[in-house]
Design a protein around this motif. Sequence first.
Motif, PDB file in Angstrom:
ATOM      1  N   ARG A   1      38.957  53.425  73.888  1.00 48.10           N
ATOM      2  CA  ARG A   1      38.000  53.732  74.745  1.00 48.10           C
ATOM      3  C   ARG A   1      38.088  52.809  76.299  1.00 48.10           C
ATOM      4  N   ARG A   2      39.166  51.683  75.898  1.00 50.32           N
ATOM      5  CA  ARG A   2      39.453  51.094  77.213  1.00 50.32           C
ATOM      6  C   ARG A   2      40.376  51.866  78.192  1.00 50.32           C
ATOM      7  N   ILE A   3      40.974  52.955  77.841  1.00 46.91           N
ATOM      8  CA  ILE A   3      41.876  53.647  78.595  1.00 46.91           C
ATOM      9  C   ILE A   3      41.228  54.161  79.944  1.00 46.91           C
ATOM     10  N   ILE A   4      42.043  53.887  81.167  1.00 48.43           N
ATOM     11  CA  ILE A   4      41.182  54.132  82.282  1.00 48.43           C
ATOM     12  C   ILE A   4      40.849  55.609  82.617  1.00 48.43           C
ATOM     13  N   GLN A   5      39.817  55.840  82.993  1.00 49.16           N
ATOM     14  CA  GLN A   5      39.550  57.193  83.497  1.00 49.16           C
ATOM     15  C   GLN A   5      39.544  57.375  85.057  1.00 49.16           C
ATOM     16  N   PRO A   6      40.582  58.308  85.571  1.00 51.67           N
ATOM     17  CA  PRO A   6      40.633  58.494  87.023  1.00 51.67           C
ATOM     18  C   PRO A   6      39.394  58.730  87.734  1.00 51.67           C
TER      19      PRO A   6
ATOM     20  N   ALA B   1      39.058  57.409  91.493  1.00 53.89           N
ATOM     21  CA  ALA B   1      39.139  57.003  92.826  1.00 53.89           C
ATOM     22  C   ALA B   1      39.171  58.224  93.704  1.00 53.89           C
ATOM     23  N   GLY B   2      38.706  58.353  94.940  1.00 56.83           N
ATOM     24  CA  GLY B   2      38.674  59.358  95.832  1.00 56.83           C
ATOM     25  C   GLY B   2      39.776  59.526  96.570  1.00 56.83           C
ATOM     26  N   VAL B   3      40.560  58.338  96.919  1.00 56.43           N
ATOM     27  CA  VAL B   3      41.843  58.314  97.662  1.00 56.43           C
ATOM     28  C   VAL B   3      42.773  58.900  96.737  1.00 56.43           C
ATOM     29  N   ASP B   4      43.669  59.902  97.437  1.00 50.43           N
ATOM     30  CA  ASP B   4      44.846  60.829  96.531  1.00 50.43           C
ATOM     31  C   ASP B   4      45.529  59.730  95.930  1.00 50.43           C
ATOM     32  N   GLU B   5      46.108  58.739  96.815  1.00 55.80           N
ATOM     33  CA  GLU B   5      47.325  57.736  96.345  1.00 55.80           C
ATOM     34  C   GLU B   5      46.593  57.187  94.998  1.00 55.80           C
ATOM     35  N   LEU B   6      45.402  56.395  95.174  1.00 56.27           N
ATOM     36  CA  LEU B   6      45.186  55.691  94.251  1.00 56.27           C
ATOM     37  C   LEU B   6      44.622  56.478  92.955  1.00 56.27           C
ATOM     38  N   ARG B   7      44.175  57.714  93.108  1.00 60.42           N
ATOM     39  CA  ARG B   7      43.899  58.585  92.036  1.00 60.42           C
ATOM     40  C   ARG B   7      45.257  58.786  91.331  1.00 60.42           C
ATOM     41  N   ARG B   8      46.397  59.103  92.107  1.00 59.48           N
ATOM     42  CA  ARG B   8      47.728  59.457  91.282  1.00 59.48           C
ATOM     43  C   ARG B   8      48.051  57.991  90.575  1.00 59.48           C
ATOM     44  N   ALA B   9      47.913  56.913  91.123  1.00 61.28           N
ATOM     45  CA  ALA B   9      48.018  55.937  90.477  1.00 61.28           C
ATOM     46  C   ALA B   9      47.251  55.736  89.108  1.00 61.28           C
ATOM     47  N   GLU B  10      46.113  55.867  89.361  1.00 69.20           N
ATOM     48  CA  GLU B  10      45.205  55.831  88.222  1.00 69.20           C
ATOM     49  C   GLU B  10      45.562  56.885  86.934  1.00 69.20           C
ATOM     50  N   ILE B  11      46.044  58.126  87.471  1.00 68.27           N
ATOM     51  CA  ILE B  11      46.408  59.130  86.427  1.00 68.27           C
ATOM     52  C   ILE B  11      47.713  58.690  85.796  1.00 68.27           C
ATOM     53  N   ALA B  12      48.714  58.001  86.607  1.00 65.13           N
ATOM     54  CA  ALA B  12      49.872  57.377  86.063  1.00 65.13           C
ATOM     55  C   ALA B  12      49.581  56.278  85.128  1.00 65.13           C
ATOM     56  N   LEU B  13      48.503  55.670  85.466  1.00 67.08           N
ATOM     57  CA  LEU B  13      48.241  54.538  84.490  1.00 67.08           C
ATOM     58  C   LEU B  13      47.363  54.820  83.342  1.00 67.08           C
ATOM     59  N   GLN B  14      46.578  56.016  83.363  1.00 63.52           N
ATOM     60  CA  GLN B  14      45.981  56.413  82.215  1.00 63.52           C
ATOM     61  C   GLN B  14      47.200  56.993  81.348  1.00 63.52           C
TER      62      GLN B  14
END
Length: 464
Positions: free
Chosen positions: A203-208, A210-223
Amino acid sequence: MLNTLSGRFLILTIGFVMLAEVLIFVPSVARFREDYLSSRLERAQIASLALLAGETISPELEQELLRNAEVYNVVLVRDQTRQLALSSTIPAPISDTYDLRDPGGLELITDAMQALFSGGDRVIRVIGAPVREGGELIEVTMAAEPLHAAMIDYGIRILILSALISIVTALLLFAAVRRFLVKPIRGVVGAMQSYAAAPEDARRIIQPTAGVDELRRAEIALQSMQTQLTSALRQKERLAQLGGAVAKISHDLRNVLTTAQLFADRMEGSSDPTVSRLAPKLISSISRAISICESTLAFGKAEEPPPQLTRVMLADLVSDVLDGERLATGDAEISFAEDVPAGMSLRADPEQLYRVLGNLVRNARQAMVSQGRPGEIAISADETEADWTIRVTDTGPGLPEKARAHLFQPFQSASKRGTGLGLTIAQDLVRGHGGDLRLLDTGPEGTAFEIRLPKTVIRLDAAE
Protein backbone atom coordinates in the motif's frame (compact mmCIF):
# COMPACT_ATOMS: atom_id res chain seq x y z
CA MET A 1 17.51 27.57 4.02
CA LEU A 2 20.42 28.17 1.62
CA ASN A 3 20.98 24.43 1.22
CA THR A 4 17.42 23.85 -0.02
CA LEU A 5 16.39 23.94 -3.65
CA SER A 6 13.96 26.81 -3.09
CA GLY A 7 16.52 28.78 -1.05
CA ARG A 8 19.19 28.54 -3.72
CA PHE A 9 16.64 29.41 -6.38
CA LEU A 10 15.74 32.52 -4.37
CA ILE A 11 19.39 33.64 -4.18
CA LEU A 12 19.99 32.96 -7.88
CA THR A 13 16.85 34.85 -8.86
CA ILE A 14 17.86 37.90 -6.83
CA GLY A 15 21.35 37.77 -8.35
CA PHE A 16 20.14 37.45 -11.93
CA VAL A 17 17.54 40.21 -11.55
CA MET A 18 20.16 42.48 -10.00
CA LEU A 19 22.49 41.72 -12.91
CA ALA A 20 19.74 42.65 -15.34
CA GLU A 21 19.11 45.86 -13.42
CA VAL A 22 22.82 46.72 -13.56
CA LEU A 23 22.79 46.24 -17.32
CA ILE A 24 19.82 48.61 -17.43
CA PHE A 25 21.42 51.01 -14.92
CA VAL A 26 24.34 52.05 -17.15
CA PRO A 27 22.29 53.33 -20.11
CA SER A 28 19.78 54.84 -17.66
CA VAL A 29 22.51 56.91 -16.00
CA ALA A 30 23.81 57.95 -19.43
CA ARG A 31 20.32 59.12 -20.44
CA PHE A 32 19.92 60.95 -17.13
CA ARG A 33 23.21 62.79 -17.67
CA GLU A 34 22.21 63.78 -21.21
CA ASP A 35 18.85 65.10 -20.01
CA TYR A 36 20.53 66.98 -17.16
CA LEU A 37 23.01 68.74 -19.47
CA SER A 38 20.31 69.44 -22.05
CA SER A 39 18.19 71.10 -19.38
CA ARG A 40 21.16 73.33 -18.39
CA LEU A 41 21.60 74.34 -22.03
CA GLU A 42 17.91 75.18 -22.24
CA ARG A 43 18.06 77.26 -19.03
CA ALA A 44 21.12 79.07 -20.32
CA GLN A 45 19.33 79.88 -23.61
CA ILE A 46 16.33 81.23 -21.71
CA ALA A 47 18.60 83.31 -19.47
CA SER A 48 20.20 84.91 -22.56
CA LEU A 49 16.89 85.96 -24.15
CA ALA A 50 17.09 89.41 -22.55
CA LEU A 51 20.34 90.17 -24.36
CA LEU A 52 19.01 88.74 -27.61
CA ALA A 53 16.16 91.24 -27.39
CA GLY A 54 18.67 94.10 -27.20
CA GLU A 55 18.04 94.83 -23.56
CA THR A 56 20.81 96.06 -21.30
CA ILE A 57 20.93 94.31 -17.95
CA SER A 58 22.80 95.12 -14.80
CA PRO A 59 25.74 92.96 -13.62
CA GLU A 60 23.67 91.87 -10.61
CA LEU A 61 20.85 90.61 -12.86
CA GLU A 62 23.34 88.88 -15.14
CA GLN A 63 24.84 86.99 -12.17
CA GLU A 64 21.38 86.03 -10.96
CA LEU A 65 20.50 84.63 -14.42
CA LEU A 66 23.72 82.60 -14.46
CA ARG A 67 23.07 81.25 -10.96
CA ASN A 68 19.54 80.20 -11.92
CA ALA A 69 20.89 78.47 -15.01
CA GLU A 70 23.75 76.94 -12.92
CA VAL A 71 26.39 77.92 -15.48
CA TYR A 72 29.36 80.30 -15.62
CA ASN A 73 29.22 81.50 -19.26
CA VAL A 74 26.79 81.29 -22.15
CA VAL A 75 27.93 81.56 -25.77
CA LEU A 76 25.49 81.66 -28.69
CA VAL A 77 26.30 81.25 -32.35
CA ARG A 78 23.68 83.01 -34.49
CA ASP A 79 24.00 83.90 -38.14
CA GLN A 80 27.56 82.57 -38.18
CA THR A 81 28.44 85.01 -35.38
CA ARG A 82 29.73 83.94 -32.01
CA GLN A 83 28.30 86.00 -29.16
CA LEU A 84 29.16 85.88 -25.47
CA ALA A 85 25.66 86.29 -24.08
CA LEU A 86 26.34 85.94 -20.35
CA SER A 87 29.64 85.66 -18.54
CA SER A 88 31.21 85.40 -15.11
CA THR A 89 34.51 84.41 -13.62
CA ILE A 90 35.43 80.76 -14.17
CA PRO A 91 37.00 79.36 -10.96
CA ALA A 92 39.20 76.78 -12.70
CA PRO A 93 40.41 75.78 -16.15
CA ILE A 94 38.01 73.79 -18.31
CA SER A 95 38.87 70.09 -17.95
CA ASP A 96 36.50 68.45 -20.47
CA THR A 97 34.24 69.40 -23.36
CA TYR A 98 31.07 67.45 -24.25
CA ASP A 99 29.18 67.84 -27.52
CA LEU A 100 25.47 66.92 -27.28
CA ARG A 101 24.48 67.82 -30.83
CA ASP A 102 24.59 64.28 -32.23
CA PRO A 103 26.22 61.88 -29.72
CA GLY A 104 26.35 58.12 -30.19
CA GLY A 105 25.11 55.66 -27.61
CA LEU A 106 28.55 54.34 -26.74
CA GLU A 107 29.88 57.91 -26.43
CA LEU A 108 27.09 58.87 -24.04
CA ILE A 109 27.75 55.80 -21.85
CA THR A 110 31.50 56.41 -21.81
CA ASP A 111 31.08 60.10 -20.91
CA ALA A 112 28.53 59.22 -18.21
CA MET A 113 30.81 56.67 -16.55
CA GLN A 114 33.69 59.18 -16.69
CA ALA A 115 31.55 61.89 -15.09
CA LEU A 116 30.31 59.45 -12.42
CA PHE A 117 33.74 58.21 -11.33
CA SER A 118 35.90 61.32 -11.98
CA GLY A 119 34.47 63.35 -9.11
CA GLY A 120 32.83 66.79 -9.24
CA ASP A 121 35.74 69.21 -8.57
CA ARG A 122 35.99 70.22 -12.24
CA VAL A 123 34.75 72.77 -14.80
CA ILE A 124 33.31 71.41 -18.03
CA ARG A 125 32.17 72.88 -21.35
CA VAL A 126 28.92 71.65 -22.87
CA ILE A 127 27.96 72.27 -26.50
CA GLY A 128 24.50 71.72 -27.90
CA ALA A 129 21.89 72.89 -30.39
CA PRO A 130 19.56 75.70 -29.23
CA VAL A 131 15.91 74.82 -28.91
CA ARG A 132 13.22 76.25 -31.19
CA GLU A 133 15.80 77.29 -33.81
CA GLY A 134 17.36 79.79 -31.45
CA GLY A 135 20.68 79.69 -33.34
CA GLU A 136 23.25 77.29 -34.73
CA LEU A 137 24.98 76.48 -31.44
CA ILE A 138 24.93 77.16 -27.75
CA GLU A 139 27.88 76.65 -25.45
CA VAL A 140 28.05 76.85 -21.67
CA THR A 141 30.67 76.32 -19.01
CA MET A 142 29.55 74.90 -15.72
CA ALA A 143 30.72 73.16 -12.56
CA ALA A 144 30.73 69.36 -12.67
CA GLU A 145 29.85 69.00 -8.96
CA PRO A 146 26.03 69.47 -9.29
CA LEU A 147 25.97 67.00 -12.18
CA HIS A 148 28.03 64.48 -10.21
CA ALA A 149 25.79 64.83 -7.13
CA ALA A 150 22.63 64.47 -9.23
CA MET A 151 24.01 61.35 -10.92
CA ILE A 152 24.93 59.82 -7.55
CA ASP A 153 21.44 60.53 -6.18
CA TYR A 154 19.81 59.12 -9.30
CA GLY A 155 22.02 56.03 -9.17
CA ILE A 156 21.15 55.35 -5.53
CA ARG A 157 17.43 55.64 -6.26
CA ILE A 158 17.76 53.33 -9.25
CA LEU A 159 19.69 50.76 -7.21
CA ILE A 160 17.12 50.83 -4.39
CA LEU A 161 14.31 50.42 -6.90
CA SER A 162 16.22 47.61 -8.58
CA ALA A 163 16.74 45.87 -5.26
CA LEU A 164 13.03 46.10 -4.45
CA ILE A 165 12.09 44.77 -7.87
CA SER A 166 14.61 41.95 -7.47
CA ILE A 167 13.31 40.97 -4.04
CA VAL A 168 9.64 41.08 -5.05
CA THR A 169 10.33 39.14 -8.24
CA ALA A 170 12.42 36.59 -6.38
CA LEU A 171 9.77 36.11 -3.69
CA LEU A 172 7.05 35.59 -6.29
CA LEU A 173 9.20 33.08 -8.14
CA PHE A 174 10.16 31.49 -4.82
CA ALA A 175 6.50 31.00 -3.92
CA ALA A 176 5.73 29.64 -7.39
CA VAL A 177 8.64 27.20 -7.27
CA ARG A 178 7.66 25.96 -3.82
CA ARG A 179 4.05 25.49 -4.92
CA PHE A 180 4.58 23.86 -8.30
CA LEU A 181 8.00 22.19 -7.92
CA VAL A 182 9.30 21.87 -4.36
CA LYS A 183 6.07 20.55 -2.81
CA PRO A 184 5.63 17.82 -5.44
CA ILE A 185 9.29 16.87 -4.95
CA ARG A 186 8.68 16.71 -1.19
CA GLY A 187 5.71 14.49 -1.93
CA VAL A 188 7.95 12.12 -3.86
CA VAL A 189 10.50 12.21 -1.03
CA GLY A 190 7.73 11.50 1.48
CA ALA A 191 6.58 8.55 -0.62
CA MET A 192 10.12 7.20 -0.71
CA GLN A 193 10.51 7.59 3.07
CA SER A 194 7.15 5.95 3.73
CA TYR A 195 8.02 3.06 1.44
CA ALA A 196 11.47 2.68 3.02
CA ALA A 197 9.83 2.32 6.44
CA ALA A 198 7.92 -0.80 5.31
CA PRO A 199 8.86 -1.97 1.80
CA GLU A 200 6.88 -5.15 2.26
CA ASP A 201 3.62 -3.15 2.54
CA ALA A 202 2.36 -2.81 -1.04
CA ARG A 203 0.00 0.00 0.00
CA ARG A 204 2.99 2.31 0.42
CA ILE A 205 3.94 2.15 -3.26
CA ILE A 206 3.58 5.66 -4.69
CA GLN A 207 0.62 6.53 -6.88
CA PRO A 208 1.59 9.13 -9.55
CA THR A 209 -0.36 12.37 -9.01
CA ALA A 210 2.02 15.18 -10.11
CA GLY A 211 0.80 17.62 -12.76
CA VAL A 212 4.31 18.46 -13.98
CA ASP A 213 5.31 16.05 -16.76
CA GLU A 214 8.89 15.59 -15.56
CA LEU A 215 7.81 14.88 -11.97
CA ARG A 216 5.05 12.56 -13.13
CA ARG A 217 7.55 10.56 -15.18
CA ALA A 218 9.77 10.41 -12.08
CA GLU A 219 6.82 9.15 -9.99
CA ILE A 220 5.98 6.52 -12.59
CA ALA A 221 9.60 5.36 -12.65
CA LEU A 222 9.64 5.29 -8.83
CA GLN A 223 6.39 3.33 -8.78
CA SER A 224 7.83 0.76 -11.18
CA MET A 225 11.03 0.50 -9.13
CA GLN A 226 9.13 0.10 -5.85
CA THR A 227 6.86 -2.56 -7.34
CA GLN A 228 9.82 -4.52 -8.63
CA LEU A 229 11.70 -4.08 -5.35
CA THR A 230 8.74 -5.24 -3.27
CA SER A 231 8.40 -8.31 -5.47
CA ALA A 232 12.15 -8.95 -5.29
CA LEU A 233 12.17 -8.61 -1.50
CA ARG A 234 9.31 -11.03 -1.20
CA GLN A 235 10.96 -13.48 -3.55
CA LYS A 236 14.28 -13.23 -1.73
CA GLU A 237 12.60 -13.75 1.62
CA ARG A 238 10.66 -16.73 0.31
CA LEU A 239 13.74 -18.32 -1.20
CA ALA A 240 15.79 -17.72 1.97
CA GLN A 241 13.10 -19.17 4.20
CA LEU A 242 11.73 -21.85 1.94
CA GLY A 243 12.08 -24.51 4.61
CA GLY A 244 10.40 -22.29 7.18
CA ALA A 245 7.62 -21.46 4.74
CA VAL A 246 6.81 -25.10 4.16
CA ALA A 247 6.82 -25.69 7.91
CA LYS A 248 4.43 -22.76 8.44
CA ILE A 249 1.96 -24.11 5.93
CA SER A 250 2.24 -27.62 7.37
CA HIS A 251 1.67 -26.18 10.85
CA ASP A 252 -1.57 -24.43 9.90
CA LEU A 253 -2.73 -27.31 7.73
CA ARG A 254 -2.16 -29.76 10.60
CA ASN A 255 -4.12 -27.59 13.03
CA VAL A 256 -7.06 -27.11 10.69
CA LEU A 257 -7.22 -30.81 9.83
CA THR A 258 -6.92 -31.68 13.51
CA THR A 259 -10.01 -29.60 14.20
CA ALA A 260 -11.82 -31.28 11.34
CA GLN A 261 -10.83 -34.68 12.73
CA LEU A 262 -12.23 -33.75 16.12
CA PHE A 263 -15.53 -32.80 14.53
CA ALA A 264 -15.53 -36.05 12.55
CA ASP A 265 -14.79 -38.15 15.64
CA ARG A 266 -17.63 -36.48 17.49
CA MET A 267 -20.04 -37.12 14.64
CA GLU A 268 -18.94 -40.75 14.32
CA GLY A 269 -19.55 -41.60 17.96
CA SER A 270 -22.82 -39.72 18.41
CA SER A 271 -26.36 -40.54 17.37
CA ASP A 272 -27.95 -37.35 18.71
CA PRO A 273 -29.17 -34.45 16.58
CA THR A 274 -25.96 -32.48 17.16
CA VAL A 275 -24.65 -34.12 14.01
CA SER A 276 -26.70 -31.74 11.93
CA ARG A 277 -25.25 -28.81 13.91
CA LEU A 278 -21.63 -29.94 13.58
CA ALA A 279 -21.75 -30.86 9.92
CA PRO A 280 -21.44 -27.24 8.66
CA LYS A 281 -18.43 -26.72 10.92
CA LEU A 282 -16.77 -29.79 9.47
CA ILE A 283 -17.36 -28.51 5.97
CA SER A 284 -15.98 -25.09 6.98
CA SER A 285 -12.81 -26.61 8.45
CA ILE A 286 -12.21 -28.73 5.36
CA SER A 287 -12.73 -25.65 3.18
CA ARG A 288 -10.05 -23.84 5.14
CA ALA A 289 -7.71 -26.76 4.59
CA ILE A 290 -8.35 -26.53 0.85
CA SER A 291 -7.71 -22.75 0.97
CA ILE A 292 -4.34 -23.31 2.64
CA CYS A 293 -3.41 -25.88 0.01
CA GLU A 294 -4.22 -23.35 -2.69
CA SER A 295 -2.06 -20.81 -0.90
CA THR A 296 0.77 -23.33 -1.01
CA LEU A 297 0.72 -23.17 -4.81
CA ALA A 298 0.90 -19.39 -4.77
CA PHE A 299 3.66 -19.52 -2.17
CA GLY A 300 5.67 -21.85 -4.41
CA LYS A 301 5.68 -19.05 -6.99
CA ALA A 302 7.26 -16.71 -4.39
CA GLU A 303 4.17 -14.52 -4.64
CA GLU A 304 1.95 -14.79 -1.58
CA PRO A 305 -1.37 -13.22 -2.53
CA PRO A 306 -2.35 -10.09 -0.59
CA PRO A 307 -5.32 -10.26 1.77
CA GLN A 308 -8.72 -10.16 0.10
CA LEU A 309 -10.31 -7.41 2.16
CA THR A 310 -14.04 -7.71 2.77
CA ARG A 311 -16.43 -6.68 5.52
CA VAL A 312 -16.27 -9.32 8.28
CA MET A 313 -18.69 -9.69 11.20
CA LEU A 314 -16.13 -10.15 13.94
CA ALA A 315 -18.49 -11.75 16.46
CA ASP A 316 -19.32 -14.63 14.09
CA LEU A 317 -15.66 -15.23 13.26
CA VAL A 318 -14.62 -15.20 16.94
CA SER A 319 -17.43 -17.64 17.73
CA ASP A 320 -16.13 -20.06 15.07
CA VAL A 321 -12.61 -19.87 16.48
CA LEU A 322 -13.70 -20.51 20.06
CA ASP A 323 -16.07 -23.33 19.09
CA GLY A 324 -13.19 -25.21 17.51
CA GLU A 325 -10.94 -24.68 20.51
CA ARG A 326 -13.62 -25.81 22.98
CA LEU A 327 -13.72 -29.20 21.31
CA ALA A 328 -9.93 -29.45 21.44
CA THR A 329 -9.87 -28.65 25.16
CA GLY A 330 -11.06 -32.09 26.20
CA ASP A 331 -11.25 -32.57 29.96
CA ALA A 332 -9.14 -29.51 30.80
CA GLU A 333 -10.85 -26.88 32.91
CA ILE A 334 -10.51 -24.05 30.47
CA SER A 335 -13.34 -21.62 29.72
CA PHE A 336 -13.70 -19.29 26.78
CA ALA A 337 -15.20 -15.81 26.77
CA GLU A 338 -15.88 -13.27 24.07
CA ASP A 339 -16.63 -9.58 24.39
CA VAL A 340 -17.25 -8.41 20.84
CA PRO A 341 -19.99 -5.90 19.95
CA ALA A 342 -22.71 -7.76 18.07
CA GLY A 343 -22.82 -5.37 15.14
CA MET A 344 -19.08 -4.73 14.86
CA SER A 345 -17.67 -5.39 11.41
CA LEU A 346 -14.17 -4.73 10.14
CA ARG A 347 -12.31 -4.82 6.86
CA ALA A 348 -10.08 -7.90 6.67
CA ASP A 349 -9.49 -11.22 4.96
CA PRO A 350 -11.74 -13.59 6.94
CA GLU A 351 -9.59 -16.68 6.35
CA GLN A 352 -6.36 -14.93 7.34
CA LEU A 353 -7.94 -13.30 10.40
CA TYR A 354 -9.30 -16.71 11.44
CA ARG A 355 -5.77 -18.11 11.25
CA VAL A 356 -4.39 -15.23 13.33
CA LEU A 357 -6.96 -15.62 16.11
CA GLY A 358 -6.76 -19.41 15.92
CA ASN A 359 -3.01 -19.36 16.42
CA LEU A 360 -3.21 -16.98 19.40
CA VAL A 361 -6.02 -18.91 21.12
CA ARG A 362 -4.40 -22.28 20.39
CA ASN A 363 -1.07 -21.16 21.86
CA ALA A 364 -2.82 -19.98 25.01
CA ARG A 365 -4.79 -23.23 25.31
CA GLN A 366 -1.75 -25.42 24.81
CA ALA A 367 0.24 -23.46 27.41
CA MET A 368 -2.54 -23.82 29.99
CA VAL A 369 -3.09 -27.51 29.28
CA SER A 370 0.65 -28.23 29.55
CA GLN A 371 0.67 -26.68 33.02
CA GLY A 372 -2.46 -28.60 34.09
CA ARG A 373 -4.07 -25.53 35.52
CA PRO A 374 -7.59 -24.15 34.93
CA GLY A 375 -8.12 -20.75 33.44
CA GLU A 376 -9.91 -18.60 30.92
CA ILE A 377 -9.17 -17.41 27.39
CA ALA A 378 -11.00 -14.28 26.25
CA ILE A 379 -11.30 -12.34 23.01
CA SER A 380 -12.46 -8.72 23.18
CA ALA A 381 -12.67 -5.97 20.58
CA ASP A 382 -13.36 -2.27 20.20
CA GLU A 383 -12.77 0.42 17.61
CA THR A 384 -11.77 4.07 17.26
CA GLU A 385 -11.93 6.46 14.34
CA ALA A 386 -8.48 5.28 13.23
CA ASP A 387 -8.45 1.50 13.73
CA TRP A 388 -9.97 -1.70 15.03
CA THR A 389 -8.46 -3.36 18.11
CA ILE A 390 -8.73 -7.05 19.01
CA ARG A 391 -7.28 -8.40 22.27
CA VAL A 392 -6.65 -12.05 23.11
CA THR A 393 -6.01 -12.59 26.83
CA ASP A 394 -5.55 -15.65 29.01
CA THR A 395 -4.93 -16.51 32.64
CA GLY A 396 -2.14 -18.96 31.81
CA PRO A 397 1.37 -19.19 33.21
CA GLY A 398 2.79 -16.45 31.00
CA LEU A 399 5.66 -16.56 28.55
CA PRO A 400 9.14 -17.54 29.75
CA GLU A 401 11.98 -15.08 29.36
CA LYS A 402 13.56 -16.97 26.45
CA ALA A 403 10.29 -17.00 24.54
CA ARG A 404 9.85 -13.28 25.04
CA ALA A 405 13.33 -12.57 23.68
CA HIS A 406 12.52 -14.40 20.40
CA LEU A 407 8.76 -13.89 20.40
CA PHE A 408 8.02 -13.57 16.67
CA GLN A 409 10.98 -15.51 15.31
CA PRO A 410 10.26 -18.87 13.62
CA PHE A 411 11.04 -22.14 15.35
CA GLN A 412 11.24 -20.47 18.78
CA SER A 413 8.46 -22.28 20.66
CA ALA A 414 7.71 -21.82 24.35
CA SER A 415 6.55 -25.46 24.59
CA LYS A 416 8.17 -28.71 23.55
CA ARG A 417 5.13 -29.74 21.49
CA GLY A 418 4.94 -26.61 19.37
CA THR A 419 6.87 -25.75 16.24
CA GLY A 420 7.37 -22.10 17.12
CA LEU A 421 5.54 -20.87 14.01
CA GLY A 422 2.13 -19.78 15.30
CA LEU A 423 3.10 -16.24 16.32
CA THR A 424 5.34 -15.81 13.27
CA ILE A 425 2.47 -16.68 10.95
CA ALA A 426 0.06 -14.44 12.87
CA GLN A 427 2.41 -11.46 12.71
CA ASP A 428 3.02 -11.94 8.96
CA LEU A 429 -0.70 -12.06 8.25
CA VAL A 430 -1.44 -8.96 10.36
CA ARG A 431 1.37 -7.02 8.66
CA GLY A 432 -0.13 -7.97 5.32
CA HIS A 433 -3.22 -6.05 6.43
CA GLY A 434 -1.05 -3.04 7.25
CA GLY A 435 -1.67 -3.65 10.94
CA ASP A 436 0.37 -4.59 14.01
CA LEU A 437 0.46 -7.53 16.40
CA ARG A 438 2.18 -6.95 19.73
CA LEU A 439 2.51 -8.44 23.18
CA LEU A 440 0.78 -6.20 25.71
CA ASP A 441 1.66 -8.04 28.91
CA THR A 442 2.76 -11.42 30.20
CA GLY A 443 3.40 -12.82 33.62
CA PRO A 444 2.13 -15.31 36.23
CA GLU A 445 -1.33 -13.76 35.99
CA GLY A 446 -1.59 -14.36 32.26
CA THR A 447 -0.73 -13.03 28.80
CA ALA A 448 -2.37 -10.44 26.54
CA PHE A 449 -1.85 -9.88 22.81
CA GLU A 450 -3.26 -6.97 20.83
CA ILE A 451 -4.09 -6.76 17.12
CA ARG A 452 -4.53 -3.35 15.53
CA LEU A 453 -5.94 -3.08 12.00
CA PRO A 454 -6.09 0.35 10.32
CA LYS A 455 -9.38 1.68 9.03
CA THR A 456 -7.85 3.91 6.39
CA VAL A 457 -5.66 3.03 3.44
CA ILE A 458 -2.36 4.92 3.30
CA ARG A 459 -2.66 7.75 0.82
CA LEU A 460 0.26 10.00 -0.20
CA ASP A 461 -0.99 13.34 -1.55
CA ALA A 462 2.01 14.82 -3.45
CA ALA A 463 0.22 18.14 -3.99
CA GLU A 464 0.05 18.69 -0.21
